[in-house]
Motif scaffolding. Structure first.
Motif, PDB file in Angstrom:
ATOM      1  N   GLY A   1       0.795  -1.212   0.000  1.00  0.00           N
ATOM      2  CA  GLY A   1       0.000   0.000   0.000  1.00  0.00           C
ATOM      3  C   GLY A   1       0.835   1.273   0.000  1.00  0.00           C
ATOM      4  O   GLY A   1       0.322   2.357  -0.239  1.00  0.00           O
ATOM      5  N   MET A   2       2.125   1.150   0.258  1.00  0.00           N
ATOM      6  CA  MET A   2       2.995   2.319   0.240  1.00  0.00           C
ATOM      7  C   MET A   2       3.284   2.687  -1.220  1.00  0.00           C
ATOM      8  O   MET A   2       3.523   1.800  -2.041  1.00  0.00           O
ATOM      9  CB  MET A   2       4.300   2.010   0.977  1.00  0.00           C
ATOM     10  N   PRO A   3       3.231   3.975  -1.556  1.00  0.00           N
ATOM     11  CA  PRO A   3       3.558   4.369  -2.937  1.00  0.00           C
ATOM     12  C   PRO A   3       4.933   3.848  -3.339  1.00  0.00           C
ATOM     13  O   PRO A   3       5.855   3.785  -2.515  1.00  0.00           O
ATOM     14  CB  PRO A   3       3.547   5.894  -2.871  1.00  0.00           C
TER      15      PRO A   3
ATOM     16  N   ASP B   1       8.063   5.820  -2.462  1.00  0.00           N
ATOM     17  CA  ASP B   1       8.385   5.745  -1.042  1.00  0.00           C
ATOM     18  C   ASP B   1       8.969   4.379  -0.701  1.00  0.00           C
ATOM     19  O   ASP B   1       9.943   4.271   0.048  1.00  0.00           O
ATOM     20  CB  ASP B   1       7.150   6.000  -0.181  1.00  0.00           C
TER      21      ASP B   1
ATOM     22  N   GLY C   1       1.245   4.819   9.117  1.00  0.00           N
ATOM     23  CA  GLY C   1       0.333   5.629   8.322  1.00  0.00           C
ATOM     24  C   GLY C   1      -0.991   4.903   8.252  1.00  0.00           C
ATOM     25  O   GLY C   1      -1.058   3.804   7.707  1.00  0.00           O
TER      26      GLY C   1
ATOM     27  N   ILE D   1      -4.178   5.507   6.806  1.00  0.00           N
ATOM     28  CA  ILE D   1      -4.867   5.285   5.536  1.00  0.00           C
ATOM     29  C   ILE D   1      -3.873   4.953   4.436  1.00  0.00           C
ATOM     30  O   ILE D   1      -4.010   3.962   3.737  1.00  0.00           O
ATOM     31  CB  ILE D   1      -5.713   6.515   5.154  1.00  0.00           C
ATOM     32  N   ASN D   2      -2.869   5.787   4.290  1.00  0.00           N
ATOM     33  CA  ASN D   2      -1.841   5.580   3.272  1.00  0.00           C
ATOM     34  C   ASN D   2      -0.484   5.473   3.958  1.00  0.00           C
ATOM     35  O   ASN D   2       0.042   6.471   4.425  1.00  0.00           O
ATOM     36  CB  ASN D   2      -1.804   6.753   2.282  1.00  0.00           C
ATOM     37  N   PRO D   3       0.072   4.278   4.015  1.00  0.00           N
ATOM     38  CA  PRO D   3       1.378   4.154   4.654  1.00  0.00           C
ATOM     39  C   PRO D   3       2.435   4.931   3.865  1.00  0.00           C
ATOM     40  O   PRO D   3       2.605   4.712   2.676  1.00  0.00           O
ATOM     41  CB  PRO D   3       1.661   2.656   4.647  1.00  0.00           C
ATOM     42  N   ASP D   4       3.067   5.886   4.526  1.00  0.00           N
ATOM     43  CA  ASP D   4       4.102   6.678   3.864  1.00  0.00           C
ATOM     44  C   ASP D   4       5.374   6.724   4.693  1.00  0.00           C
ATOM     45  O   ASP D   4       6.310   7.431   4.373  1.00  0.00           O
ATOM     46  CB  ASP D   4       3.604   8.102   3.581  1.00  0.00           C
TER      47      ASP D   4
ATOM     48  N   ARG E   1       8.818   9.853   4.815  1.00  0.00           N
ATOM     49  CA  ARG E   1       8.716  10.488   3.515  1.00  0.00           C
ATOM     50  C   ARG E   1       9.284  11.889   3.603  1.00  0.00           C
ATOM     51  O   ARG E   1       9.262  12.518   4.627  1.00  0.00           O
ATOM     52  CB  ARG E   1       7.247  10.570   3.119  1.00  0.00           C
TER      53      ARG E   1
END
Length: 110
Positions: free
Chosen positions: A15-17, A20, A45, A47-50, A103
């Motif tokens: 789920g991490m971009p 990243d 993170g 909602i969005n793991p960053d 990030r």
């Protein structure tokens, strides 16, 4: 770092971009090359793991080496948090150490 290790980290950080994730893997590779073998890597993170947290269990001498490495690279934007918990009731013979890679540096290449 072996390809299998990279895949394991990528699976743990689902789920991490990708940009990243690439930064976390690159920075973790540097730590492994220096002899700091992570016990776990996990996302931060909601909602969005960053952000990723890396957990080590190190002997005091190796723990000092890790601190020295981070101090030498203190301008590196990846290191955002550093927590240490001494292990051992009578003698602190190990340190559980968490490093947060955040990030801010890798996505922009800085």
């Amino acid at each position: 770092m072996k390809n299998q290790d990279k895949k394991t980290i990528a699976n743990r950080l689902k789920g991490m971009p990708e940009s990243d994730l690439d930064g976390v893997i690159a920075e973790t590779s540097k730590l492994i090359e220096k002899g700091f073998l992570p016990q776990d890597v996990f996302p931060k993170g909601i909602i969005n793991p960053d952000t990723a947290k890396i957990k080590f269990v190190l002997e005091p001498a190796k723990h000092k080496e890790l601190i020295d490495y981070i101090n030498e690279n203190q301008n590196n934007p990846f290191y955002r948090e550093f927590r240490v918990f001494p292990l051992g009731i009578i003698v602190r013979d190990l340190y559980e150490t968490h490093i947060t890679l955040e990030r801010g540096g890798w996505a922009s290449g800085g």
